[in-house]
Design a protein around this motif. Structure first.
Motif, PDB file in Angstrom:
ATOM      1  N   UNK A 182       8.191   9.260  -6.197  1.00  0.00           N
ATOM      2  CA  UNK A 182       9.471   9.972  -6.274  1.00  0.00           C
ATOM      3  C   UNK A 182      10.394   9.547  -5.136  1.00  0.00           C
ATOM      4  N   UNK A 183       9.839   9.362  -3.950  1.00  0.00           N
ATOM      5  CA  UNK A 183      10.623   8.933  -2.797  1.00  0.00           C
ATOM      6  C   UNK A 183      11.150   7.513  -2.991  1.00  0.00           C
ATOM      7  N   UNK A 219      13.817   4.878   3.349  1.00  0.00           N
ATOM      8  CA  UNK A 219      15.237   4.609   3.531  1.00  0.00           C
ATOM      9  C   UNK A 219      15.453   3.260   4.210  1.00  0.00           C
ATOM     10  N   UNK A 220      14.609   2.943   5.187  1.00  0.00           N
ATOM     11  CA  UNK A 220      14.730   1.656   5.882  1.00  0.00           C
ATOM     12  C   UNK A 220      14.433   0.499   4.941  1.00  0.00           C
ATOM     13  N   UNK A 221      13.415   0.673   4.082  1.00  0.00           N
ATOM     14  CA  UNK A 221      13.093  -0.368   3.110  1.00  0.00           C
ATOM     15  C   UNK A 221      14.250  -0.578   2.135  1.00  0.00           C
ATOM     16  N   UNK A 226      13.874   7.676  -5.589  1.00  0.00           N
ATOM     17  CA  UNK A 226      15.061   8.339  -5.033  1.00  0.00           C
ATOM     18  C   UNK A 226      15.896   7.375  -4.202  1.00  0.00           C
ATOM     19  N   UNK A 227      15.216   6.518  -3.434  1.00  0.00           N
ATOM     20  CA  UNK A 227      15.934   5.596  -2.555  1.00  0.00           C
ATOM     21  C   UNK A 227      16.207   4.247  -3.223  1.00  0.00           C
ATOM     22  N   UNK A 228      15.758   4.087  -4.462  1.00  0.00           N
ATOM     23  CA  UNK A 228      16.024   2.839  -5.166  1.00  0.00           C
ATOM     24  C   UNK A 228      15.255   1.646  -4.627  1.00  0.00           C
ATOM     25  N   UNK A 229      14.051   1.903  -4.092  1.00  0.00           N
ATOM     26  CA  UNK A 229      13.223   0.812  -3.579  1.00  0.00           C
ATOM     27  C   UNK A 229      12.524   0.137  -4.753  1.00  0.00           C
ATOM     28  N   UNK A 230      12.681  -1.171  -4.946  1.00  0.00           N
ATOM     29  CA  UNK A 230      11.986  -1.846  -6.045  1.00  0.00           C
ATOM     30  C   UNK A 230      10.476  -1.782  -5.843  1.00  0.00           C
ATOM     31  N   UNK A 231       9.740  -1.578  -6.939  1.00  0.00           N
ATOM     32  CA  UNK A 231       8.291  -1.405  -6.856  1.00  0.00           C
ATOM     33  C   UNK A 231       7.579  -2.530  -7.599  1.00  0.00           C
ATOM     34  N   UNK A 232       6.731  -3.250  -6.886  1.00  0.00           N
ATOM     35  CA  UNK A 232       5.885  -4.277  -7.478  1.00  0.00           C
ATOM     36  C   UNK A 232       4.448  -3.776  -7.538  1.00  0.00           C
ATOM     37  N   UNK A 233       3.635  -4.472  -8.312  1.00  0.00           N
ATOM     38  CA  UNK A 233       2.209  -4.143  -8.458  1.00  0.00           C
ATOM     39  C   UNK A 233       1.419  -5.430  -8.279  1.00  0.00           C
ATOM     40  N   UNK A 255       0.853  -1.201   0.000  1.00  0.00           N
ATOM     41  CA  UNK A 255       0.000   0.000   0.000  1.00  0.00           C
ATOM     42  C   UNK A 255       0.887   1.249   0.000  1.00  0.00           C
ATOM     43  N   UNK A 256       1.298   1.734   1.199  1.00  0.00           N
ATOM     44  CA  UNK A 256       2.361   2.748   1.347  1.00  0.00           C
ATOM     45  C   UNK A 256       1.990   4.172   0.929  1.00  0.00           C
ATOM     46  N   UNK A 257       0.706   4.502   0.859  1.00  0.00           N
ATOM     47  CA  UNK A 257       0.336   5.867   0.480  1.00  0.00           C
ATOM     48  C   UNK A 257       0.908   6.917   1.432  1.00  0.00           C
ATOM     49  N   UNK A 258       1.089   6.575   2.715  1.00  0.00           N
ATOM     50  CA  UNK A 258       1.578   7.529   3.717  1.00  0.00           C
ATOM     51  C   UNK A 258       3.034   7.261   4.105  1.00  0.00           C
ATOM     52  N   UNK A 259       3.781   6.597   3.244  1.00  0.00           N
ATOM     53  CA  UNK A 259       5.164   6.257   3.549  1.00  0.00           C
ATOM     54  C   UNK A 259       6.015   7.511   3.764  1.00  0.00           C
TER      55      UNK A 259
END
Length: 404
Positions: free
Chosen positions: A303-304, A275-277, A307-314, A265-269
């Motif tokens: 964008x965040x 950074x921790x992820x 910026x931190x290089x967090x892989x994004x799945x759907x 989810x992560x809408x309010x990340x």
């Protein structure tokens, strides 16, 4: 087993760091050796010695071949539906009013607890077949609509049975910490005790691949989530988390501290959570179906994450209350239109990064040694998979090297 050569096709390998977007090979050759990919590359570069060993040859008919799609977040096994609640909300009823009248998750819990194993499997089979008809070869299925040992066990047993009945890989996730059931109203800590007992039993029965929780004000506190994750860790089970959907509870950072496979989810990340992820290698699983269905307005912070290089799945988040969807291709389109992901990011999100969200290292890209879970599409370019709303250009699926 006989080696098989596929030509007259383009291949989107989805390998990270490829020189071309999507790892695309236009005039490709693909060699399968049983359940594994043996070779992939430009047709003209295929070694003659390898070609001579391929006793079976297949004409791809100009198809685009991608890795099999992976739906890494579903609540696919449940009974009943919540269509009436959908209608009530559109007529002005609030979530609280619906919940007070016995609706919400509680209604699905009642229906799921009351369903026979046969009825539960029959309803769930239809949803899984719909996903497979759009190229899904691996799916995660969560429990969490039983909220008691027998009914949670039944959900997980049905999920396992679906994986045996159909040519699809099923990963099971225990989500006992989804909501506090009515019999524990006002005693959420006592219910967490029950969740820990359920987890130990269900893990002993071989029904659990990973553990999830819903860390929110209307779900479970960070302290309660920590208890669940510590128990999972003690059993050697990986964890995942429904995090930062409705508020910033610090769940993403908490989950990352346990080396979570994913936060979803992560809408309010927050930046701290991102950074921790990133430091933990935790995948962000974005769920545009729930965002759309609930008419949310706060976008996940792409964008965040970039910026931190967090892989994004759907994923579809297939469930009766907030994302009654069994179309992963539609989620590709929504990820692009609602979240402003690129088509390449979206496709990586249902292949390479979705595999990471499940801790699977043998799929999600087309490369030597990887599982031969593949899909043939009637499209010319990978972007078309995200482009056409409601289209299904699926032609054929290859599961573990077998043409379906």
């Amino acid at each position: 087993m006989t080696m098989e050569l596929w030509t007259n096709c383009a291949v989107a390998t989805m390998q990270a760091g490829s020189e071309r977007p999507y790892g695309l090979v236009d005039d490709a050759a693909l060699v399968l050796d049983g359940e594994r990919v043996l070779w992939v590359g430009e047709r003209q570069a295929l070694p003659a010695e390898l070609r001579s060993r391929c006793l079976q040859q297949q004409d791809g008919g100009g198809a685009l071949i991608t890795p099999g799609l992976i739906d890494c977040h579903t609540h696919l096994v449940y009974a009943g539906d919540r269509a009436r609640e959908f209608e009530l909300r559109l007529n002005g009823a609030s979530y609280e009013e619906i919940a007070r009248s016995g609706g919400g998750i509680a209604s699905t819990v009642r229906d799921t607890r009351a369903a026979s194993p046969e009825a539960l499997q029959a309803q769930s089979l239809v949803r899984l077949q719909a996903l497979m008809a759009q190229g899904v070869t691996t799916v995660e299925i969560k429990s969490g609509y039983g909220l008691a040992l027998e009914s949670e066990r039944q959900m997980l047993q049905v999920a396992r049975a679906l994986g045996r009945e159909l040519p699809v890989s099923v990963c099971t996730t225990f989500l006992g910490a989804h909501a506090v059931p009515p019999e524990f109203a006002g005693r959420s800590d006592d219910y967490v005790d029950a969740v820990l007992a359920m987890l130990a039993q269900l893990h002993a029965e071989g029904l659990v691949d990973a553990v999830d929780a819903f860390c929110e004000g209307i779900g479970f506190s960070p302290a309660q989530t920590r208890r669940v994750f510590a128990a999972a860790q003690a059993l050697g089970l990986p964890v995942k988390l429904h995090a930062e959907q409705l508020s910033d509870s610090g769940g993403a950072a908490l989950a990352a501290g346990f080396g979570a496979l994913s936060c979803d989810h992560l809408e309010w990340l927050s930046e701290e959570g991102a950074a921790a992820m990133a430091a933990a290698g935790t995948v962000a699983v974005l769920l545009p179906g729930a965002f759309y269905f609930l008419r949310e307005t706060r976008l996940p912070p792409l964008a965040l994450l970039r910026q931190h290089g967090v892989p994004m799945a759907i994923a579809t988040d297939c469930n009766p209350g907030s994302s009654p969807c069994s179309s992963l291709l539609l989620m590709l389109n929504m990820a692009c239109t609602l979240f402003r992901m690129t088509p390449e990011e979206a496709l990586a999100g249902v292949t390479r990064h979705a595999a990471g969200a499940l801790g699977l290292t043998d799929r999600g890209v087309i490369a030597p040694g990887m599982r031969a879970d593949l899909v043939l599409w009637s499209v010319r370019h990978p972007a078309e998979l995200s482009y056409a709303i409601g289209a299904n250009p699926h032609r054929q699926t290859i599961f573990a090297g077998e043409l379906q």
